[in-house]
Design a protein around this motif. Structure first.
Motif, short mmCIF file in Angstrom:
data_model
loop_
_atom_site.label_atom_id
_atom_site.label_comp_id
_atom_site.label_asym_id
_atom_site.label_seq_id
_atom_site.Cartn_x
_atom_site.Cartn_y
_atom_site.Cartn_z
N PRO A 1 0.82 -1.22 0.00
CA PRO A 1 0.00 0.00 0.00
C PRO A 1 0.85 1.27 0.00
CG PRO A 1 -0.25 -1.19 2.08
CD PRO A 1 0.57 -2.05 1.17
N TRP A 2 2.03 1.21 0.60
CA TRP A 2 2.92 2.37 0.60
C TRP A 2 3.35 2.73 -0.82
CZ3 TRP A 2 3.88 6.52 2.98
CH2 TRP A 2 5.08 7.21 2.82
N THR B 1 1.01 7.96 -6.02
CA THR B 1 -0.06 8.95 -6.22
C THR B 1 0.22 10.30 -5.58
OG1 THR B 1 -1.25 8.09 -4.30
CG2 THR B 1 -1.84 7.19 -6.47
N THR B 2 1.21 10.39 -4.70
CA THR B 2 1.45 11.67 -4.01
C THR B 2 2.78 12.34 -4.33
OG1 THR B 2 2.38 10.57 -2.06
CG2 THR B 2 -0.01 10.99 -2.06
N LEU B 3 3.78 11.58 -4.74
CA LEU B 3 5.07 12.21 -5.02
C LEU B 3 5.02 13.02 -6.31
CD1 LEU B 3 7.71 9.45 -4.17
CD2 LEU B 3 7.29 11.58 -2.95
N PRO B 4 5.70 14.16 -6.33
CA PRO B 4 5.76 14.92 -7.58
C PRO B 4 6.64 14.20 -8.60
CG PRO B 4 7.16 15.93 -5.91
CD PRO B 4 6.43 14.80 -5.24
N SER B 5 6.39 14.46 -9.88
CA SER B 5 7.18 13.79 -10.91
C SER B 5 8.55 14.46 -11.11
CB SER B 5 6.42 13.76 -12.23
OG SER B 5 6.15 15.08 -12.66
N THR B 6 8.75 15.63 -10.57
CA THR B 6 10.04 16.30 -10.64
C THR B 6 10.40 16.83 -9.25
OG1 THR B 6 9.07 18.45 -11.19
CG2 THR B 6 9.71 17.04 -13.04
N ALA B 7 11.69 17.04 -9.04
CA ALA B 7 12.16 17.57 -7.75
C ALA B 7 13.52 18.22 -7.94
CB ALA B 7 12.25 16.45 -6.71
#
Length: 137
Positions: free
Chosen positions: A11-12, A18-24
Protein backbone atom coordinates in the motif's frame (compact mmCIF):
# COMPACT_ATOMS: atom_id res chain seq x y z
CA UNK A 1 8.78 -10.53 9.80
CA UNK A 2 10.18 -10.18 6.27
CA UNK A 3 6.88 -11.18 4.70
CA UNK A 4 4.99 -8.67 6.85
CA UNK A 5 7.43 -5.91 5.95
CA UNK A 6 7.15 -6.72 2.24
CA UNK A 7 3.35 -6.84 2.41
CA UNK A 8 3.26 -3.51 4.28
CA UNK A 9 5.19 -1.88 1.45
CA UNK A 10 2.49 -2.68 -1.12
CA UNK A 11 0.00 0.00 0.00
CA UNK A 12 2.92 2.37 0.60
CA UNK A 13 3.88 2.01 -3.07
CA UNK A 14 0.41 3.25 -4.01
CA UNK A 15 0.76 6.25 -1.67
CA UNK A 16 4.14 7.12 -3.16
CA UNK A 17 2.93 6.67 -6.73
CA UNK A 18 -0.06 8.95 -6.22
CA UNK A 19 1.45 11.67 -4.01
CA UNK A 20 5.07 12.21 -5.02
CA UNK A 21 5.76 14.92 -7.58
CA UNK A 22 7.18 13.79 -10.91
CA UNK A 23 10.04 16.30 -10.64
CA UNK A 24 12.16 17.57 -7.75
CA UNK A 25 15.12 19.83 -7.06
CA UNK A 26 17.81 17.85 -5.30
CA UNK A 27 20.81 19.10 -3.38
CA UNK A 28 23.97 16.99 -3.38
CA UNK A 29 22.89 15.26 -6.61
CA UNK A 30 26.52 14.78 -7.61
CA UNK A 31 27.41 13.25 -4.23
CA UNK A 32 24.59 10.74 -4.56
CA UNK A 33 25.79 9.54 -7.97
CA UNK A 34 29.49 9.56 -7.08
CA UNK A 35 28.69 7.62 -3.91
CA UNK A 36 26.69 5.00 -5.80
CA UNK A 37 29.39 4.55 -8.43
CA UNK A 38 32.08 4.39 -5.72
CA UNK A 39 30.17 1.59 -3.99
CA UNK A 40 29.94 -0.27 -7.29
CA UNK A 41 33.68 0.10 -7.91
CA UNK A 42 34.41 -1.08 -4.37
CA UNK A 43 32.08 -4.06 -4.85
CA UNK A 44 33.64 -5.08 -8.15
CA UNK A 45 37.19 -4.71 -6.84
CA UNK A 46 36.43 -6.58 -3.62
CA UNK A 47 34.64 -9.37 -5.48
CA UNK A 48 37.57 -9.74 -7.87
CA UNK A 49 40.11 -9.76 -5.03
CA UNK A 50 38.19 -12.33 -2.98
CA UNK A 51 37.55 -14.53 -5.99
CA UNK A 52 41.21 -14.29 -6.97
CA UNK A 53 42.10 -15.67 -3.53
CA UNK A 54 39.46 -18.40 -3.94
CA UNK A 55 37.62 -16.96 -0.95
CA UNK A 56 33.97 -18.01 -1.00
CA UNK A 57 32.96 -14.69 0.55
CA UNK A 58 33.18 -13.27 -2.99
CA UNK A 59 29.60 -14.52 -3.38
CA UNK A 60 28.39 -12.02 -0.78
CA UNK A 61 30.10 -9.03 -2.37
CA UNK A 62 28.98 -10.20 -5.81
CA UNK A 63 25.34 -10.31 -4.67
CA UNK A 64 25.51 -6.82 -3.18
CA UNK A 65 27.29 -5.46 -6.25
CA UNK A 66 24.70 -6.99 -8.59
CA UNK A 67 21.96 -5.20 -6.67
CA UNK A 68 23.85 -1.89 -6.82
CA UNK A 69 24.36 -2.23 -10.58
CA UNK A 70 20.66 -2.90 -11.20
CA UNK A 71 19.71 0.08 -9.03
CA UNK A 72 22.16 2.25 -10.96
CA UNK A 73 20.74 1.16 -14.32
CA UNK A 74 17.21 1.83 -13.09
CA UNK A 75 17.89 5.30 -11.70
CA UNK A 76 20.09 6.30 -14.65
CA UNK A 77 17.30 5.55 -17.10
CA UNK A 78 14.34 6.92 -15.12
CA UNK A 79 16.10 10.17 -14.22
CA UNK A 80 17.58 10.86 -17.67
CA UNK A 81 16.23 13.68 -19.78
CA UNK A 82 14.67 12.64 -23.09
CA UNK A 83 16.97 12.54 -26.09
CA UNK A 84 20.72 12.09 -25.90
CA UNK A 85 20.88 11.75 -22.12
CA UNK A 86 18.34 8.93 -22.16
CA UNK A 87 20.14 7.23 -25.06
CA UNK A 88 23.41 7.26 -23.07
CA UNK A 89 21.65 5.94 -19.96
CA UNK A 90 20.00 3.08 -21.87
CA UNK A 91 23.28 2.25 -23.64
CA UNK A 92 25.15 2.17 -20.33
CA UNK A 93 22.44 -0.01 -18.77
CA UNK A 94 22.30 -2.49 -21.66
CA UNK A 95 26.02 -2.63 -22.46
CA UNK A 96 27.65 -2.26 -19.04
CA UNK A 97 25.55 -2.17 -15.87
CA UNK A 98 23.10 -5.00 -16.52
CA UNK A 99 25.66 -7.41 -18.03
CA UNK A 100 27.96 -6.78 -15.04
CA UNK A 101 24.99 -7.30 -12.71
CA UNK A 102 24.27 -10.60 -14.44
CA UNK A 103 27.90 -11.69 -14.08
CA UNK A 104 27.87 -10.78 -10.39
CA UNK A 105 24.57 -12.62 -9.87
CA UNK A 106 26.01 -15.70 -11.57
CA UNK A 107 29.03 -15.55 -9.25
CA UNK A 108 26.78 -15.11 -6.23
CA UNK A 109 24.60 -18.07 -7.19
CA UNK A 110 27.40 -20.27 -8.55
CA UNK A 111 27.75 -23.93 -7.61
CA UNK A 112 28.78 -24.94 -4.14
CA UNK A 113 32.43 -25.76 -3.72
CA UNK A 114 33.33 -29.39 -3.33
CA UNK A 115 33.72 -30.54 0.23
CA UNK A 116 37.34 -31.54 -0.49
CA UNK A 117 38.22 -27.91 -1.24
CA UNK A 118 39.16 -26.03 1.88
CA UNK A 119 39.97 -22.36 1.67
CA UNK A 120 41.76 -21.04 4.74
CA UNK A 121 39.89 -18.33 6.60
CA UNK A 122 36.44 -19.22 5.28
CA UNK A 123 33.71 -21.03 7.13
CA UNK A 124 32.74 -24.51 5.95
CA UNK A 125 29.76 -24.80 3.63
CA UNK A 126 27.98 -27.11 6.05
CA UNK A 127 28.04 -26.90 9.81
CA UNK A 128 29.86 -29.64 11.67
CA UNK A 129 27.63 -32.44 12.97
CA UNK A 130 26.23 -31.92 16.42
CA UNK A 131 27.22 -34.45 19.03
CA UNK A 132 24.42 -36.79 20.01
CA UNK A 133 23.75 -37.30 23.65
CA UNK A 134 22.27 -40.56 24.72
CA UNK A 135 19.73 -39.88 27.40
CA UNK A 136 18.08 -42.66 29.32
CA UNK A 137 14.46 -43.20 28.48
Amino acid sequence: MLFAAGAALVPWLYVLGTTLPSTARVTHWNAAWVGLDALQALGLLTTAALRGRRDERHRLTAAATAALLVVDAWFDTVTAAPGGELAVAVTMAVCAELPLAGMCAALALGGQRRSAEVIPGTPPTTPPPRPRHNTPA
